[in-house]
Design a protein around this motif. Structure first.
Motif, PDB file in Angstrom:
ATOM      1  N   LEU A  53       0.818  -1.213   0.000  1.00 57.76           N
ATOM      2  CA  LEU A  53       0.000   0.000   0.000  1.00 57.76           C
ATOM      3  C   LEU A  53       0.853   1.265   0.000  1.00 57.76           C
ATOM      4  O   LEU A  53       0.403   2.322  -0.451  1.00 57.76           O
ATOM      5  CB  LEU A  53      -0.935   0.003   1.215  1.00 57.76           C
ATOM      6  CG  LEU A  53      -2.121  -0.955   1.167  1.00 57.76           C
ATOM      7  CD1 LEU A  53      -2.840  -0.987   2.505  1.00 57.76           C
ATOM      8  CD2 LEU A  53      -3.097  -0.558   0.058  1.00 57.76           C
ATOM      9  N   SER A  54       2.070   1.165   0.510  1.00 55.60           N
ATOM     10  CA  SER A  54       2.932   2.340   0.560  1.00 55.60           C
ATOM     11  C   SER A  54       3.543   2.676  -0.792  1.00 55.60           C
ATOM     12  O   SER A  54       4.071   3.774  -0.981  1.00 55.60           O
ATOM     13  CB  SER A  54       4.056   2.127   1.586  1.00 55.60           C
ATOM     14  OG  SER A  54       4.923   1.084   1.170  1.00 55.60           O
ATOM     15  N   LEU A  55       3.496   1.739  -1.732  1.00 55.76           N
ATOM     16  CA  LEU A  55       4.071   1.971  -3.057  1.00 55.76           C
ATOM     17  C   LEU A  55       3.080   2.712  -3.940  1.00 55.76           C
ATOM     18  O   LEU A  55       1.869   2.502  -3.830  1.00 55.76           O
ATOM     19  CB  LEU A  55       4.436   0.635  -3.708  1.00 55.76           C
ATOM     20  CG  LEU A  55       5.460  -0.229  -2.957  1.00 55.76           C
ATOM     21  CD1 LEU A  55       5.614  -1.568  -3.660  1.00 55.76           C
ATOM     22  CD2 LEU A  55       6.793   0.482  -2.859  1.00 55.76           C
ATOM     23  N   PRO A  56       3.530   3.594  -4.811  1.00 57.44           N
ATOM     24  CA  PRO A  56       2.622   4.262  -5.763  1.00 57.44           C
ATOM     25  C   PRO A  56       1.944   3.226  -6.655  1.00 57.44           C
ATOM     26  O   PRO A  56       2.624   2.391  -7.275  1.00 57.44           O
ATOM     27  CB  PRO A  56       3.562   5.181  -6.565  1.00 57.44           C
ATOM     28  CG  PRO A  56       4.776   5.348  -5.711  1.00 57.44           C
ATOM     29  CD  PRO A  56       4.918   4.074  -4.947  1.00 57.44           C
ATOM     30  N   ALA A  57       0.614   3.260  -6.707  1.00 55.76           N
ATOM     31  CA  ALA A  57      -0.135   2.202  -7.382  1.00 55.76           C
ATOM     32  C   ALA A  57       0.204   2.109  -8.864  1.00 55.76           C
ATOM     33  O   ALA A  57       0.517   1.028  -9.381  1.00 55.76           O
ATOM     34  CB  ALA A  57      -1.635   2.437  -7.187  1.00 55.76           C
ATOM     35  N   LEU A  58       0.143   3.236  -9.570  1.00 52.47           N
ATOM     36  CA  LEU A  58       0.377   3.204 -11.015  1.00 52.47           C
ATOM     37  C   LEU A  58       1.817   2.832 -11.330  1.00 52.47           C
ATOM     38  O   LEU A  58       2.080   2.058 -12.265  1.00 52.47           O
ATOM     39  CB  LEU A  58       0.025   4.557 -11.632  1.00 52.47           C
ATOM     40  CG  LEU A  58       0.081   4.628 -13.170  1.00 52.47           C
ATOM     41  CD1 LEU A  58      -0.822   3.572 -13.797  1.00 52.47           C
ATOM     42  CD2 LEU A  58      -0.292   6.022 -13.658  1.00 52.47           C
ATOM     43  N   ALA A 144      -7.642   2.561 -14.133  1.00 56.13           N
ATOM     44  CA  ALA A 144      -6.274   2.055 -14.258  1.00 56.13           C
ATOM     45  C   ALA A 144      -6.046   1.433 -15.638  1.00 56.13           C
ATOM     46  O   ALA A 144      -4.991   1.641 -16.258  1.00 56.13           O
ATOM     47  CB  ALA A 144      -6.004   1.026 -13.159  1.00 56.13           C
ATOM     48  N   GLU A 145      -7.030   0.674 -16.123  1.00 52.97           N
ATOM     49  CA  GLU A 145      -6.902   0.088 -17.461  1.00 52.97           C
ATOM     50  C   GLU A 145      -6.813   1.170 -18.517  1.00 52.97           C
ATOM     51  O   GLU A 145      -6.003   1.081 -19.456  1.00 52.97           O
ATOM     52  CB  GLU A 145      -8.099  -0.829 -17.740  1.00 52.97           C
ATOM     53  CG  GLU A 145      -8.049  -1.559 -19.058  1.00 52.97           C
ATOM     54  CD  GLU A 145      -8.535  -0.730 -20.228  1.00 52.97           C
ATOM     55  OE1 GLU A 145      -7.970  -0.881 -21.337  1.00 52.97           O
ATOM     56  OE2 GLU A 145      -9.470   0.074 -20.031  1.00 52.97           O
ATOM     57  N   ALA A 146      -7.637   2.207 -18.386  1.00 55.06           N
ATOM     58  CA  ALA A 146      -7.598   3.308 -19.348  1.00 55.06           C
ATOM     59  C   ALA A 146      -6.244   4.017 -19.318  1.00 55.06           C
ATOM     60  O   ALA A 146      -5.707   4.401 -20.365  1.00 55.06           O
ATOM     61  CB  ALA A 146      -8.730   4.291 -19.058  1.00 55.06           C
ATOM     62  N   SER A 147      -5.687   4.172 -18.119  1.00 48.07           N
ATOM     63  CA  SER A 147      -4.382   4.836 -18.003  1.00 48.07           C
ATOM     64  C   SER A 147      -3.288   4.012 -18.675  1.00 48.07           C
ATOM     65  O   SER A 147      -2.443   4.549 -19.403  1.00 48.07           O
ATOM     66  CB  SER A 147      -4.042   5.057 -16.531  1.00 48.07           C
ATOM     67  OG  SER A 147      -5.016   5.870 -15.900  1.00 48.07           O
ATOM     68  N   LEU A 148      -3.295   2.687 -18.420  1.00 41.51           N
ATOM     69  CA  LEU A 148      -2.273   1.832 -19.016  1.00 41.51           C
ATOM     70  C   LEU A 148      -2.442   1.735 -20.527  1.00 41.51           C
ATOM     71  O   LEU A 148      -1.457   1.713 -21.272  1.00 41.51           O
ATOM     72  CB  LEU A 148      -2.331   0.439 -18.378  1.00 41.51           C
ATOM     73  CG  LEU A 148      -1.909   0.382 -16.904  1.00 41.51           C
ATOM     74  CD1 LEU A 148      -2.173  -1.008 -16.323  1.00 41.51           C
ATOM     75  CD2 LEU A 148      -0.442   0.741 -16.749  1.00 41.51           C
ATOM     76  N   PHE A 150      -3.763   4.037 -22.382  1.00 44.25           N
ATOM     77  CA  PHE A 150      -3.439   5.369 -22.904  1.00 44.25           C
ATOM     78  C   PHE A 150      -1.959   5.469 -23.261  1.00 44.25           C
ATOM     79  O   PHE A 150      -1.588   6.093 -24.267  1.00 44.25           O
ATOM     80  CB  PHE A 150      -3.811   6.424 -21.868  1.00 44.25           C
ATOM     81  CG  PHE A 150      -3.570   7.833 -22.305  1.00 44.25           C
ATOM     82  CD1 PHE A 150      -4.546   8.535 -23.006  1.00 44.25           C
ATOM     83  CD2 PHE A 150      -2.372   8.478 -22.023  1.00 44.25           C
ATOM     84  CE1 PHE A 150      -4.327   9.844 -23.418  1.00 44.25           C
ATOM     85  CE2 PHE A 150      -2.147   9.778 -22.428  1.00 44.25           C
ATOM     86  CZ  PHE A 150      -3.129  10.461 -23.126  1.00 44.25           C
ATOM     87  N   ILE A 151      -1.116   4.855 -22.444  1.00 42.54           N
ATOM     88  CA  ILE A 151       0.332   4.935 -22.701  1.00 42.54           C
ATOM     89  C   ILE A 151       0.841   3.711 -23.463  1.00 42.54           C
ATOM     90  O   ILE A 151       2.061   3.539 -23.607  1.00 42.54           O
ATOM     91  CB  ILE A 151       1.116   5.096 -21.384  1.00 42.54           C
ATOM     92  CG1 ILE A 151       0.863   3.910 -20.447  1.00 42.54           C
ATOM     93  CG2 ILE A 151       0.746   6.395 -20.709  1.00 42.54           C
ATOM     94  CD1 ILE A 151       1.647   3.985 -19.150  1.00 42.54           C
ATOM     95  N   GLY A 152      -0.077   2.852 -23.914  1.00 44.75           N
ATOM     96  CA  GLY A 152       0.323   1.744 -24.781  1.00 44.75           C
ATOM     97  C   GLY A 152       0.678   0.453 -24.093  1.00 44.75           C
ATOM     98  O   GLY A 152       1.207  -0.458 -24.740  1.00 44.75           O
ATOM     99  N   LEU A 153       0.390   0.309 -22.792  1.00 46.99           N
ATOM    100  CA  LEU A 153       0.737  -0.907 -22.064  1.00 46.99           C
ATOM    101  C   LEU A 153      -0.463  -1.798 -21.790  1.00 46.99           C
ATOM    102  O   LEU A 153      -0.303  -2.874 -21.209  1.00 46.99           O
ATOM    103  CB  LEU A 153       1.421  -0.557 -20.729  1.00 46.99           C
ATOM    104  CG  LEU A 153       2.768   0.149 -20.845  1.00 46.99           C
ATOM    105  CD1 LEU A 153       3.298   0.492 -19.467  1.00 46.99           C
ATOM    106  CD2 LEU A 153       3.760  -0.700 -21.604  1.00 46.99           C
ATOM    107  N   GLY A 154      -1.654  -1.360 -22.190  1.00 49.41           N
ATOM    108  CA  GLY A 154      -2.857  -2.150 -21.967  1.00 49.41           C
ATOM    109  C   GLY A 154      -3.304  -2.864 -23.220  1.00 49.41           C
ATOM    110  O   GLY A 154      -2.588  -3.702 -23.778  1.00 49.41           O
ATOM    111  N   VAL A 155      -4.492  -2.543 -23.683  1.00 50.80           N
ATOM    112  CA  VAL A 155      -5.040  -3.143 -24.896  1.00 50.80           C
ATOM    113  C   VAL A 155      -4.180  -2.763 -26.089  1.00 50.80           C
ATOM    114  O   VAL A 155      -3.820  -1.599 -26.268  1.00 50.80           O
ATOM    115  CB  VAL A 155      -6.499  -2.678 -25.106  1.00 50.80           C
ATOM    116  CG1 VAL A 155      -7.042  -3.193 -26.430  1.00 50.80           C
ATOM    117  CG2 VAL A 155      -7.367  -3.172 -23.951  1.00 50.80           C
ATOM    118  N   GLN A 156      -3.847  -3.751 -26.912  1.00 48.52           N
ATOM    119  CA  GLN A 156      -2.972  -3.527 -28.061  1.00 48.52           C
ATOM    120  C   GLN A 156      -3.780  -3.507 -29.359  1.00 48.52           C
ATOM    121  O   GLN A 156      -4.773  -4.216 -29.495  1.00 48.52           O
ATOM    122  CB  GLN A 156      -1.921  -4.639 -28.135  1.00 48.52           C
ATOM    123  CG  GLN A 156      -1.033  -4.728 -26.898  1.00 48.52           C
ATOM    124  CD  GLN A 156      -0.219  -3.473 -26.692  1.00 48.52           C
ATOM    125  OE1 GLN A 156       0.521  -3.049 -27.565  1.00 48.52           O
ATOM    126  NE2 GLN A 156      -0.361  -2.865 -25.514  1.00 48.52           N
TER     127      GLN A 156
END
Length: 211
Positions: A53-58, A144-148, A150-156
């Motif tokens: 929990l102490s780590l930045p989630a994204l 979170a899925e939209a963020s990933l 958005f930067i090309g790491l989620g849906v390809q």
């Protein structure tokens, strides 16, 4: 645009289900066991949850995706791992509260095993806060899925998600400045729906408990 928007609606349901399902799969048994057994089990799992929990989630999700590789499933596995301490904390707290009830002491006195006590007597009585937390995490998982994506790491490509559509609209903002509106509105409305559902469940379950 409309066809991709409708196609991406499947991702808006599938992605949160994957991530929240993994979070529940990890956090629920650990929270039940720690809340019931206490002692060293509670101390170890609690410190591990505090560390996550102490780590930045994204940033943590990005690190996991970097190891597993881009893609929807890998991205949602990463998000599910990040969400698991939250589920653990909710389940642990509710379990500790229910474990003090008289019917749990009675079940223990007549010889019920720890496993039976957890799954038959405690789990049904902590379902209310767990369901509320799940609906809230569904909305967060979609963001979170939209963020990933958005930067090309989620849906390809050639698959579409609202996050990847927002990314494409951002890169062509001068040629098609309004392309960001449809996926943005769809994302906002869906997250709002998940949050509203969570609030409604909380009110209904709280009313039943008070009655």
């Amino acid at each position: 645009m409309l066809s991709r928007l409708l196609y991406a609606a499947r991702i808006a349901v599938t992605a949160p289900l994957i991530s929240v399902g993994i979070a529940v799969l990890i956090g629920l048994p650990a929270g039940l066991w720690a809340g019931r057994r206490r002692g060293i089990v509670d101390a170890v799992t609690g410190r591990l949850a505090d560390t996550l929990l102490s780590l930045p989630a994204l940033a943590s999700a990005l690190a996991i995706v970097a190891v597993l590789g881009p893609g929807l499933t890998n991205a949602m596995v990463a998000v599910g791992i990040i969400f698991s301490p939250t589920v653990f904390r909710v389940v642990r707290g509710a379990t500790m509260s229910v474990a003090e009830e008289t019917f749990i002491e009675s079940a223990t006195a007549i010889g019920c095993s720890t496993r039976r006590t957890l799954w038959v007597h405690i789990l049904p009585n902590i379902a209310a806060p767990l369901l509320v937390q799940v609906t809230i995490l569904m909305g967060v998982a979609l963001l979170a899925e939209a963020s990933l994506s958005f930067i090309g790491l989620g849906v390809q490509p050639p698959d579409a998600s609202w996050g990847s559509m927002l990314g494409a609209a951002y890169r062509s903002q001068y040629d098609a400045p309004y392309a960001v509106v449809p996926p943005g509105i769809a994302l906002v409305l869906t997250v709002l729906t998940f949050n509203t559902l969570g609030d409604a469940l909380r009110d209904v379950l709280a009313g039943r408990r008070s009655s």
